[in-house]
Write an enzyme that holds these catalytic residues in place. Structure first.
Site, PDB file in Angstrom:
ATOM      1  N   SER A 118       3.702  10.377  -4.988  1.00  0.00           N
ATOM      2  CA  SER A 118       4.660   9.277  -4.946  1.00  0.00           C
ATOM      3  C   SER A 118       5.840   9.638  -5.834  1.00  0.00           C
ATOM      4  O   SER A 118       5.712  10.486  -6.722  1.00  0.00           O
ATOM      5  CB  SER A 118       4.030   7.973  -5.448  1.00  0.00           C
ATOM      6  OG  SER A 118       4.998   6.944  -5.593  1.00  0.00           O
ATOM      7  N   TYR A 125      -0.556   1.962 -10.662  1.00  0.00           N
ATOM      8  CA  TYR A 125      -0.121   2.903  -9.631  1.00  0.00           C
ATOM      9  C   TYR A 125       0.443   4.171 -10.264  1.00  0.00           C
ATOM     10  O   TYR A 125       0.088   5.294  -9.873  1.00  0.00           O
ATOM     11  CB  TYR A 125       0.927   2.225  -8.761  1.00  0.00           C
ATOM     12  CG  TYR A 125       1.352   2.997  -7.539  1.00  0.00           C
ATOM     13  CD1 TYR A 125       0.526   3.093  -6.426  1.00  0.00           C
ATOM     14  CD2 TYR A 125       2.610   3.600  -7.472  1.00  0.00           C
ATOM     15  CE1 TYR A 125       0.918   3.781  -5.290  1.00  0.00           C
ATOM     16  CE2 TYR A 125       3.012   4.286  -6.344  1.00  0.00           C
ATOM     17  CZ  TYR A 125       2.171   4.375  -5.254  1.00  0.00           C
ATOM     18  OH  TYR A 125       2.573   5.058  -4.135  1.00  0.00           O
TER      19      TYR A 125
END
Length: 244
Positions: A138, A151
């Site tokens: 990511s 996250y």
């Protein structure tokens, strides 16, 4: 005919990637928890090259059984797209419930480890040996969004997993790379867009999910003598540089 197993294949980038590889004529394993959603993805294929694998990536036994079934049916695993993930609560660390933290770690890190472990073991022993693991990192593997501690921590850990697999895979012709995707228009991003609207903030810049899929295809189709170690593909105008 090449074979790819895709985790998190029931929606978002995983679903879009699955359709792309089916269109290319690959054997495709669709792995996710929701059988009905996977059936919808498989039902859109006009060939018999798709295999539904219902499993929770955080459950070691379910993961092993899914990989066993795929290898038994298809014969080998050329590529693992290690894609399953979740965002978790958007909050400061002291506001994050511990069970929510554990859930994100179990999916984003423990689950990715389990799937990479199963793929690696089979790739080193199959004939001919070797294969490719593509970890979905990511932008948050490099710089965080506000309120994304669960996250962000797990995605930073994925980068360590990618580097370790790349090194340990060399004797077995196993290549490992990481794709860091920013603001592809998926259900996960739609939630972030909705949050921005609710807070009266500008909507984030986005890109079509097919742009991310093209990048995954590029990585997957390379010969094992070459590797895309890290690739960042993102909406052009998203504030990645200097985001902080």
């Amino acid at each position: 005919m090449k074979a790819i197993l895709i985790t998190g294949a029931s929606s978002g980038i995983g679903c879009a990637a699955a359709q792309a590889f089916l269109d290319m004529g690959w054997q495709v394993g669709l792995l996710a928890r929701r059988a009905s959603a996977l059936a919808d993805v498989a039902g859109g294929a006009e060939n018999a090259h798709v295999l539904v694998l219902v499993a929770d990536v955080s459950d070691a036994e379910q993961v092993r059984e899914a990989f066993d079934l795929f290898q038994h049916r298809v014969g080998r695993i050329d590529v693992l797209f290690n894609n399953a993930g979740m965002f978790g609560p958007s909050a400061a660390i002291d506001e994050v419930p511990l069970d929510a933290w554990e859930q994100v770690v179990n999916v984003n890190l423990h689950g990715m480890f389990l799937c990479a472990r199963e793929a690696f073991g089979r790739m080193r022993r199959q004939d001919p040996k070797g294969g490719r693991i593509i970890n979905n990192g990511s932008i948050s593997a490099h710089v965080p969004r506000e309120g994304s501690v669960c996250y962000t921590v797990t995605k930073h850990a994925v980068t360590g997993l990618t580097r370790s697999l790349s090194l340990d895979g060399r004797p077995f012709d196993i290549a490992c790379g990481q794709i860091d995707i920013g603001n592809a228009r998926t259900d996960l991003l739609e939630d972030l867009v909705a949050r921005a609207r609710a807070a009266g903030q500008p909507e984030p810049a986005t890109m079509d999910v097919e742009s991310a899929v093209k990048a995954v295809r590029l990585m997957a189709e390379m010969p094992l003598s070459a590797n895309v170690q890290f690739m960042t593909v993102m909406a052009t105008k998203m504030p990645y540089i200097g985001r902080g």
